[in-house]
Design a protein around this motif. Sequence first.
Motif, PDB file in Angstrom:
ATOM      1  N   ALA A 263       0.839  -1.196   0.000  1.00 46.60           N
ATOM      2  CA  ALA A 263       0.000   0.000   0.000  1.00 46.60           C
ATOM      3  C   ALA A 263       0.874   1.246   0.000  1.00 46.60           C
ATOM      4  N   ASN A 264       0.559   2.173  -0.894  1.00 48.60           N
ATOM      5  CA  ASN A 264       1.348   3.389  -1.003  1.00 48.60           C
ATOM      6  C   ASN A 264       0.501   4.502  -1.589  1.00 48.60           C
ATOM      7  N   GLY A 265       0.986   5.727  -1.454  1.00 49.35           N
ATOM      8  CA  GLY A 265       0.309   6.877  -2.028  1.00 49.35           C
ATOM      9  C   GLY A 265       1.294   7.994  -2.270  1.00 49.35           C
ATOM     10  N   ASP A 266       0.905   8.914  -3.132  1.00 49.45           N
ATOM     11  CA  ASP A 266       1.755  10.035  -3.487  1.00 49.45           C
ATOM     12  C   ASP A 266       1.466  11.228  -2.579  1.00 49.45           C
ATOM     13  N   VAL A 267       2.457  12.036  -2.366  1.00 51.76           N
ATOM     14  CA  VAL A 267       2.340  13.212  -1.518  1.00 51.76           C
ATOM     15  C   VAL A 267       1.273  14.181  -2.034  1.00 51.76           C
ATOM     16  N   THR A 268       0.963  14.114  -3.322  1.00 51.25           N
ATOM     17  CA  THR A 268      -0.034  15.005  -3.906  1.00 51.25           C
ATOM     18  C   THR A 268      -1.466  14.528  -3.658  1.00 51.25           C
ATOM     19  N   GLN A 269      -1.635  13.333  -3.123  1.00 53.78           N
ATOM     20  CA  GLN A 269      -2.956  12.781  -2.851  1.00 53.78           C
ATOM     21  C   GLN A 269      -3.369  13.080  -1.412  1.00 53.78           C
ATOM     22  N   PRO A 270      -4.665  13.001  -1.117  1.00 54.51           N
ATOM     23  CA  PRO A 270      -5.124  13.251   0.263  1.00 54.51           C
ATOM     24  C   PRO A 270      -4.520  12.251   1.256  1.00 54.51           C
ATOM     25  N   GLY A 271      -4.257  12.719   2.464  1.00 54.68           N
ATOM     26  CA  GLY A 271      -3.806  11.868   3.559  1.00 54.68           C
ATOM     27  C   GLY A 271      -2.389  11.339   3.479  1.00 54.68           C
ATOM     28  N   PRO A 272      -1.421  12.145   3.063  1.00 58.05           N
ATOM     29  CA  PRO A 272      -0.052  11.623   2.981  1.00 58.05           C
ATOM     30  C   PRO A 272       0.482  11.138   4.329  1.00 58.05           C
ATOM     31  N   ASP A 273      -0.005  11.695   5.408  1.00 59.89           N
ATOM     32  CA  ASP A 273       0.459  11.307   6.740  1.00 59.89           C
ATOM     33  C   ASP A 273      -0.008   9.912   7.134  1.00 59.89           C
ATOM     34  N   ARG A 274      -0.988   9.367   6.404  1.00 60.85           N
ATOM     35  CA  ARG A 274      -1.509   8.034   6.721  1.00 60.85           C
ATOM     36  C   ARG A 274      -0.925   6.933   5.832  1.00 60.85           C
ATOM     37  N   GLN A 275      -0.041   7.289   4.927  1.00 60.88           N
ATOM     38  CA  GLN A 275       0.512   6.315   3.989  1.00 60.88           C
ATOM     39  C   GLN A 275       1.671   5.541   4.612  1.00 60.88           C
ATOM     40  N   PRO A 276       1.614   4.214   4.596  1.00 60.83           N
ATOM     41  CA  PRO A 276       2.757   3.445   5.094  1.00 60.83           C
ATOM     42  C   PRO A 276       3.986   3.601   4.202  1.00 60.83           C
ATOM     43  N   ILE A 277       3.729   3.794   2.892  1.00 60.66           N
ATOM     44  CA  ILE A 277       4.789   4.082   1.932  1.00 60.66           C
ATOM     45  C   ILE A 277       4.352   5.338   1.191  1.00 60.66           C
ATOM     46  N   LEU A 278       5.103   6.400   1.392  1.00 65.93           N
ATOM     47  CA  LEU A 278       4.767   7.681   0.784  1.00 65.93           C
ATOM     48  C   LEU A 278       5.772   7.989  -0.311  1.00 65.93           C
ATOM     49  N   LEU A 279       5.269   8.306  -1.498  1.00 66.39           N
ATOM     50  CA  LEU A 279       6.114   8.729  -2.605  1.00 66.39           C
ATOM     51  C   LEU A 279       6.065  10.247  -2.674  1.00 66.39           C
ATOM     52  N   SER A 280       7.241  10.873  -2.815  1.00 71.48           N
ATOM     53  CA  SER A 280       7.312  12.331  -2.756  1.00 71.48           C
ATOM     54  C   SER A 280       8.447  12.848  -3.627  1.00 71.48           C
ATOM     55  N   ASP A 281       8.395  14.150  -3.899  1.00 71.69           N
ATOM     56  CA  ASP A 281       9.479  14.792  -4.641  1.00 71.69           C
ATOM     57  C   ASP A 281      10.535  15.379  -3.715  1.00 71.69           C
ATOM     58  N   SER A 282      10.300  15.288  -2.397  1.00 69.38           N
ATOM     59  CA  SER A 282      11.269  15.837  -1.446  1.00 69.38           C
ATOM     60  C   SER A 282      11.423  14.885  -0.258  1.00 69.38           C
ATOM     61  N   ALA A 283      12.441  15.121   0.532  1.00 68.39           N
ATOM     62  CA  ALA A 283      12.770  14.221   1.641  1.00 68.39           C
ATOM     63  C   ALA A 283      12.153  14.682   2.954  1.00 68.39           C
ATOM     64  N   GLY A 284      10.911  15.111   2.906  1.00 63.73           N
ATOM     65  CA  GLY A 284      10.175  15.449   4.120  1.00 63.73           C
ATOM     66  C   GLY A 284       9.224  14.314   4.458  1.00 63.73           C
ATOM     67  N   ALA A 285       9.380  13.725   5.623  1.00 58.95           N
ATOM     68  CA  ALA A 285       8.616  12.521   5.994  1.00 58.95           C
ATOM     69  C   ALA A 285       7.274  12.884   6.616  1.00 58.95           C
ATOM     70  N   LEU A 286       6.318  13.221   5.794  1.00 57.13           N
ATOM     71  CA  LEU A 286       4.979  13.543   6.283  1.00 57.13           C
ATOM     72  C   LEU A 286       4.317  12.341   6.940  1.00 57.13           C
ATOM     73  N   ASN A 287       4.787  11.142   6.622  1.00 56.73           N
ATOM     74  CA  ASN A 287       4.233   9.909   7.191  1.00 56.73           C
ATOM     75  C   ASN A 287       5.066   9.391   8.366  1.00 56.73           C
ATOM     76  N   ALA A 288       5.945  10.204   8.911  1.00 64.01           N
ATOM     77  CA  ALA A 288       6.800   9.863  10.060  1.00 64.01           C
ATOM     78  C   ALA A 288       7.757   8.703   9.769  1.00 64.01           C
ATOM     79  N   ALA A 289       8.132   8.546   8.515  1.00 62.11           N
ATOM     80  CA  ALA A 289       9.075   7.487   8.140  1.00 62.11           C
ATOM     81  C   ALA A 289      10.442   7.728   8.770  1.00 62.11           C
ATOM     82  N   LYS A 290      11.098   6.645   9.128  1.00 60.58           N
ATOM     83  CA  LYS A 290      12.469   6.697   9.631  1.00 60.58           C
ATOM     84  C   LYS A 290      13.462   6.251   8.556  1.00 60.58           C
TER      85      LYS A 290
END
Length: 147
Positions: free
Chosen positions: A59-86
């Motif tokens: 399960a994954n989603g893009d940062v441009t879609q709703p709820g990026p903070d709820r994505q277990p795998i977040l795809l983004s154009d920058s290295a900001g962890a909106l999903n609290a990834a380590k």
Amino acid sequence: MTRVDFYQLSRDPVERVVAMLARKVAELGECLLVVSADVEHRKILSREMWRSGAEEFLANGDVTQPGPDRQPILLSDSAGALNAAKIVIMADGKWRDEALQFERALLLFGPDETEAARNLWRELDGNDQVQREIHKQDERGKWRAGA
């Protein structure tokens, strides 16, 4: 301390390697950030993670879609962890200094990015807050840590 893993792509395409690494992160129960500046590249990466069977899809989603903070795998154009990834994967072969804020940063690079990866390896040498490791794929597709 950040562990920086360099993955030298020589056999499998980046989307397959990202899916393999994402599966390992998911097995650890961790969130993941996958970074690529190109939105079309992120769509390809996303499709590869979704295309597995129902028991194996990632399960994954893009940062441009709703709820990026709820994505277990977040795809983004920058290295900001909106999903609290380590853990962050730079899937486009481009290093971002923000990756040093993560516990683990994985840089995937192909032949065109080899020189930049070498320069980064040297740049990180001597930084006591960074542990480096290189991973190479053999002809059978097995990944091995090496020098």
